[in-house]
Design a protein around this motif. Structure first.
Motif, short mmCIF file in Angstrom:
data_model
loop_
_atom_site.label_atom_id
_atom_site.label_comp_id
_atom_site.label_asym_id
_atom_site.label_seq_id
_atom_site.Cartn_x
_atom_site.Cartn_y
_atom_site.Cartn_z
N UNK A 77 0.83 -1.20 0.00
CA UNK A 77 0.00 0.00 0.00
C UNK A 77 0.86 1.25 0.00
N UNK A 78 0.53 2.15 -0.91
CA UNK A 78 1.10 3.49 -0.89
C UNK A 78 0.08 4.36 -0.18
N UNK A 79 0.43 4.82 1.00
CA UNK A 79 -0.56 5.49 1.84
C UNK A 79 -0.98 6.85 1.26
N UNK A 80 -0.06 7.57 0.70
CA UNK A 80 -0.33 8.87 0.09
C UNK A 80 0.65 9.01 -1.09
N UNK A 81 0.19 8.61 -2.25
CA UNK A 81 1.09 8.47 -3.40
C UNK A 81 1.77 9.79 -3.78
N UNK A 82 3.02 9.69 -4.16
CA UNK A 82 3.78 10.84 -4.64
C UNK A 82 4.32 10.52 -6.03
N UNK A 83 4.66 11.56 -6.77
CA UNK A 83 5.16 11.35 -8.15
C UNK A 83 6.42 10.50 -8.16
N UNK A 84 7.21 10.59 -7.10
CA UNK A 84 8.46 9.81 -7.05
C UNK A 84 8.20 8.32 -6.91
N UNK A 85 6.95 7.96 -6.64
CA UNK A 85 6.59 6.55 -6.55
C UNK A 85 6.10 5.99 -7.88
N UNK A 86 6.12 6.81 -8.92
CA UNK A 86 5.87 6.30 -10.26
C UNK A 86 6.99 5.32 -10.61
N UNK A 87 6.60 4.08 -10.91
CA UNK A 87 7.60 3.04 -11.08
C UNK A 87 6.91 1.77 -11.57
N UNK A 88 7.71 0.75 -11.82
CA UNK A 88 7.18 -0.58 -12.05
C UNK A 88 7.47 -1.40 -10.79
N UNK A 89 6.44 -2.02 -10.26
CA UNK A 89 6.55 -2.76 -9.01
C UNK A 89 6.46 -4.26 -9.29
N UNK A 90 7.44 -4.98 -8.76
CA UNK A 90 7.47 -6.43 -8.92
C UNK A 90 7.37 -7.11 -7.56
N UNK A 91 6.54 -8.12 -7.53
CA UNK A 91 6.45 -9.00 -6.37
C UNK A 91 7.23 -10.26 -6.69
N UNK A 92 7.81 -10.87 -5.68
CA UNK A 92 8.57 -12.10 -5.88
C UNK A 92 8.35 -13.01 -4.67
N UNK A 93 8.62 -14.29 -4.87
CA UNK A 93 8.53 -15.23 -3.76
C UNK A 93 9.71 -16.19 -3.80
N UNK A 94 9.98 -16.79 -2.66
CA UNK A 94 11.08 -17.73 -2.54
C UNK A 94 10.83 -18.64 -1.35
N UNK A 95 11.71 -19.60 -1.19
CA UNK A 95 11.54 -20.55 -0.09
C UNK A 95 12.89 -21.17 0.25
N UNK A 96 13.04 -21.57 1.51
CA UNK A 96 14.28 -22.21 1.95
C UNK A 96 14.54 -23.55 1.27
N UNK A 97 13.50 -24.14 0.70
CA UNK A 97 13.66 -25.45 0.04
C UNK A 97 14.21 -25.33 -1.37
N UNK A 98 14.28 -24.11 -1.87
CA UNK A 98 14.75 -23.91 -3.24
C UNK A 98 16.27 -23.78 -3.24
N UNK A 99 16.98 -24.61 -3.98
CA UNK A 99 18.46 -24.49 -4.00
C UNK A 99 18.91 -23.09 -4.40
N UNK A 100 19.75 -22.50 -3.57
CA UNK A 100 20.23 -21.15 -3.88
C UNK A 100 19.27 -20.06 -3.49
N UNK A 101 18.06 -20.44 -3.08
CA UNK A 101 17.04 -19.48 -2.66
C UNK A 101 16.68 -18.50 -3.77
#
Lengths: 114, 115
Positions: A77-101
């Protein structure tokens, strides 16, 4: 196998508005991450989460809030958006069971703040 | 703090030319190393990774990278590029100091392959 999804894919909002970006993963990975991608900066970590109800700041957390009530969801959540928050946002996931994480990335949300 | 340097910000090659993209990291201990690729308008995909074993790692689409511990380097190579390799390439590292959970990315190298 849906993997990791983000919504919306594109968003235009005005300065001062609150906006929430959604991230959902179907792998039950314990770790989830939010990055922003800006020209000349590569990817910078905003927040990450080690498990439900456990979150921590990354490199650029100011102006952002996260929560993780369920393992599969990690909204940003961007609580009060500003122009400097114009961007591309990526989500990622990982797990300890994955070699190399290694991390698996979603398709991204392109956010424009006017 | 860890850092990752990618010295080539923009690379332009003709098809069939050989490619080498440099990546250096700053952490002195055990690390895991990654190369991700981002095709235009798409999300990051893993090209290859090193976490143990043979320091010469082969990835998808004919890419390979060599981990040279003494030089803190993990350079990406491809003997003959194709137009479809046009993309942005990111080197990344994780380390015990981060619990191996957090990735630190370089700023990326934009590759343009002309037909």
């Amino acid at each position: 196998d849906a993997g990791i999804t983000q919504s919306p894919r594109y968003k235009i909002t005005e300065t001062g508005r609150q906006v929430t970006l959604m991230c959902h993963q179907t792998w039950s990975h314990s770790y989830m991450f939010w990055y922003r991608q800006d020209l000349g900066h590569g990817l910078r970590l905003i927040y990450y989460s080690a498990a439900a109800d456990i979150t921590d700041k990354g490199e650029v957390p100011d102006g952002y809030v996260v929560s993780r009530s369920k393992t599969e969801n990690f909204p940003l959540t961007l609580e009060s958006a500003t122009r400097s928050q114009t961007s591309v946002y990526f989500c990622a996931s990982s797990d300890n069971q994955i070699p190399g994480y290694e991390q698996y990335f979603g398709p991204g949300t392109r956010l424009t703040v006017t | 703090a860890q850092s990752v340097s990618q010295h080539n910000h923009h690379v332009i090659l003709s098809e069939a030319a050989s490619l080498e993209l440099g990546c250096n990291y700053s952490y002195g201990g055990t690390v895991n190393l990654f190369w991700y690729v981002q095709y235009p308008g798409q999300h990051l995909q893993l090209l290859l990774k090193y976490f143990s074993g043979d320091p010469l790692v082969k990835g998808i689409k004919g890419f390979e990278a060599e981990f040279i511990k003494s030089k803190f380097s993990f350079n990406l190579r491809k003997p003959s590029v194709q137009w479809s390799d046009t993309a942005e390439y990111f080197c990344a590292v994780n380390a015990p100091g981060t619990g191996f959970q957090k990735l630190v990315f370089g700023t990326g190298t934009r590759l343009l392959v002309s037909p």
